[in-house]
Design an enzyme around this catalytic site. Structure first.
Site, PDB file in Angstrom:
ATOM      1  N   ASP A  99      -6.243  -1.603  31.030  1.00  0.00           N
ATOM      2  CA  ASP A  99      -5.876  -0.197  30.938  1.00  0.00           C
ATOM      3  C   ASP A  99      -4.917   0.107  32.090  1.00  0.00           C
ATOM      4  OD1 ASP A  99      -5.945   2.615  30.500  1.00  0.00           O
ATOM      5  OD2 ASP A  99      -8.018   2.453  29.803  1.00  0.00           O
ATOM      6  N   ASP A 200      -2.037   4.447  29.618  1.00  0.00           N
ATOM      7  CA  ASP A 200      -2.587   5.800  29.673  1.00  0.00           C
ATOM      8  C   ASP A 200      -1.466   6.849  29.608  1.00  0.00           C
ATOM      9  OD1 ASP A 200      -5.205   7.175  30.299  1.00  0.00           O
ATOM     10  OD2 ASP A 200      -4.029   8.000  31.948  1.00  0.00           O
ATOM     11  N   GLU A 259      -0.976   5.391  24.772  1.00  0.00           N
ATOM     12  CA  GLU A 259      -1.762   6.582  24.474  1.00  0.00           C
ATOM     13  C   GLU A 259      -0.795   7.747  24.305  1.00  0.00           C
ATOM     14  OE1 GLU A 259      -5.575   9.190  26.035  1.00  0.00           O
ATOM     15  OE2 GLU A 259      -4.063   8.549  27.464  1.00  0.00           O
ATOM     16  N   HIS A 326     -13.453   6.910  25.078  1.00  0.00           N
ATOM     17  CA  HIS A 326     -14.221   7.440  26.202  1.00  0.00           C
ATOM     18  C   HIS A 326     -13.922   8.908  26.483  1.00  0.00           C
ATOM     19  CE1 HIS A 326     -10.300   6.490  27.656  1.00  0.00           C
ATOM     20  NE2 HIS A 326     -10.543   7.159  28.781  1.00  0.00           N
ATOM     21  N   ASP A 327     -12.950   9.505  25.794  1.00  0.00           N
ATOM     22  CA  ASP A 327     -12.617  10.923  25.977  1.00  0.00           C
ATOM     23  C   ASP A 327     -13.137  11.789  24.836  1.00  0.00           C
ATOM     24  OD1 ASP A 327     -11.105  10.339  28.268  1.00  0.00           O
ATOM     25  OD2 ASP A 327      -9.261  10.075  27.104  1.00  0.00           O
TER      26      ASP A 327
END
Ligand code: TEU
Ligand code: CA
Length: 552
Positions: A99, A200, A259, A326-327
């Site tokens: 990530d 990200d 993302e 995870h969000d």
């Protein structure tokens, strides 16, 4: 014939390391814990892991605030542990995706420490520093996590930009020196052997550096406005991504996933493409239960889901397919499920409806068990910087009840409660005190129990992934939506040469009549989520995956 890349034939599994498996009893998941579970991951049928950040970090945003890109957070282990993880994965034929969080760093990163030390420091231009307007910030922008996107720094008397928390200063991508540092760092990880990167908030790398006031959105916090039109998909973004591609990706068989916060079918092309990134995470499907704010709770809009899927299947040749990360809240909790049995059925239906689409599936840890949201009711149960800030703000404005409803249905901690391995204390996640509470439903919802039960959500996921591996139509076939027999039915065909597979999902709680029933009933049932046999009615949350007999 189209040629396919390895990442198109692979199912990915996202690990949120803090909540996956704790190997040493300190209550925090770690790298050795992941190593212990690699056989489980392999057995599940996935081929790659996206690992959320494990870098050195003060953890203000659980690892998405990085202090040192070339060091492992002590709580998670050492660089030796990381190398062991990578070797053990490769031994099993699993690939590893890191990530990469480079829209911002932690405010404890040495670059920022230097940058804030003086206006003349060589690192000053690594970040966005601006003088204020009068006593206030340079403009009216709000951030994801705070009312203002600017923070005043007393050392030099200027303000720095942070699109997320105030401890997450945004890197200045306009500065070529910053970009060089980032490319070096990514190549360093590639040289170590990692197989890809998830980047990200790539959509925010370029900013409107004139920093005008934002006007497009409604004011949210105290007159501040979220500056979507000045930070998302700005003109220089494609240029940066082409450069990143040339410097880090070209000629290497690695996967790159961006993302794409605020991506639309129109602007997606500035992120994905031959000389840019391979895959895009877009959030249209995640936002269907939102109102103006993500915290406004609405029932999941099934007709809109259908239209959105169709639009994206048309817009891109290859999509990243996901329900969870995870969000996001747990997918199954977006749907009304009066009993645990219906909830399990719904979890299976969601898997079939999504992961038979054309694209690459991304599962999130625990999704394969049908893990659910957590019944949050006390601030002590929360860990997420976003939820806590939201709660404080709303409580101060007499809206605590609104905040709690939002947090229970959308809060990011829902995804971050520990993986439910077994019915032992703390769901077998830790022998110590878990860093975040375990969902109280773990005695009935856990991997060990589901691994023994051929009717479980876990067994269904394994069967689905196996089916996908063996079906040319599901892997590489064309996508065609089917006439929708009912407002809450989602149905489509995947076809490759003579192989035709139909996927029919009742996404609602009401039974639905089936028009195309005969064709379906004559076909070979590949996967079904009911105990009883199929008939002319689709039961609540029923899913059928059928190979048409004409194709055999
Ligand atoms: O998320 C960025 C993002 O745009 C959202 O998913 C956002 O976090 C969410 O909508 C807030 O409700 C990425 C990471 O996935 C997230 O965990 C980080 O907090 C964020 O960037 C900052 O690094
Ligand atoms: Ca640990």
């Amino acid at each position: 014939m189209q040629e396919y890349k390895w990442w198109q034939d692979t199912v990915f599994y996202q690990i949120y390391p803090r909540s996956f498996c704790d190997s040493n009893g300190d209550g925090i998941g770690d790298i050795r814990g992941i190593v212990q579970k690699l056989d489980y991951i392999k057995w599940l049928g996935v081929g790659a892991v996206w690992l959320s950040p494990v870098y050195d970090s003060p953890n203000k945003d659980t690892g998405y605030d990085i202090r040192d890109y070339r060091r492992i957070l002590r709580e998670y282990g050492t660089m030796e542990d990381f190398d062991l993880l990578l070797a053990e994965m490769h031994k099993r034929g699993l690939r590893l995706v890191m990530d990469v969080v480079v829209n911002h760093t932690s405010d404890e990163h040495p670059w920022f420490v230097a940058s804030r030390s003086s206006r003349d420091d060589p690192h000053r231009a690594y970040y966005y520093w601006r003088p204020g307007k009068g006593d206030g910030p340079p403009n009216n922008w709000s951030s994801f996590f705070t009312p203002s996107a600017w923070k005043y720094d007393t050392i030099t008397g200027e303000w720095y930009l942070h699109c997320f928390g105030e401890n997450q200063p945004d890197l200045n991508w306009e500065n070529p020196a910053v970009r060089e540092e980032i490319y070096d760092m990514i190549n360093w990880w590639f040289d170590r052997g990692v197989d890809g990167i998830r980047i990200d908030v790539v959509s925010l790398f370029a900013k409107n550096c004139r920093f005008p006031d934002a006007t497009l959105r409604k004011p949210n916090y105290d007159g501040h406005v979220f500056p979507i039109e000045h930070i998302a998909f700005q003109p220089r973004l494609p240029e940066y991504l082409r450069e990143l591609n040339a410097r880090c990706l070209a000629g290497r068989d690695r996967v790159s996933i961006g993302e794409g916060t605020f991506a639309t079918t129109e602007n997606a092309g500035s992120i994905v493409g031959e000389d840019r990134l391979d895959l895009l995470f877009q959030f249209d499907l995640m936002e269907l239960g939102n109102g103006e704010k993500k915290w406004d709770v609405h029932p999941y809009d099934i007709p809109a889901f259908r239209e959105t899927v169709l639009a994206w299947q048309r817009a891109l040749d290859w999509n990243a397919l996901f329900w969870c990360n995870h969000d996001q809240p747990r997918a199954v909790s977006r749907f009304d499920c009066p009993t645990p049995a219906l909830q399990a059925r719904c979890a299976k239906m969601l898997a079939g409806a999504m992961y038979c689409l054309r694209g690459t599936p991304f599962l999130y840890q625990g999704e394969e068990l049908g893990m659910t949201n957590y019944p949050f009711s006390d601030e002590n149960e929360l860990r997420d910087i976003e939820s806590i800030a939201f709660l404080h703000y709303e409580a101060a404005h007499d809206n605590a009840a609104y905040a709690w409803a939002g947090i229970r249905s959308k809060g990011r901690d829902n995804a971050r409660t520990p993986m439910q391995w077994s019915d032992r204390p703390n769901a077998g996640f830790t022998t110590g005190v878990p860093w975040i509470p375990v969902n109280p439903n773990y005695p009935r919802l856990n991997a060990e129990q589901q691994a023994r039960d051929p009717g479980s959500v876990l067994a269904f996921y394994r069967a689905l992934l196996g089916l996908r591996r063996r079906s040319e139509a599901l892997l590489h076939g064309t996508f065609r939506p089917l006439e929708q027999p009912g407002a809450e039915v989602f149905a489509y065909e995947r076809r490759f040469a003579n192989e035709r597979v139909l996927v029919v999902a009742n996404m609602g709680l009401r039974p639905q009549p089936l028009d195309c029933a005969q064709e379906l009933l004559d076909g070979e049932m590949l996967l079904h989520n009911l105990e009883q046999g199929p008939d002319q009615t689709l039961q609540p949350y029923e899913l059928r995956i059928v190979r048409l007999s004409s194709s055999r």
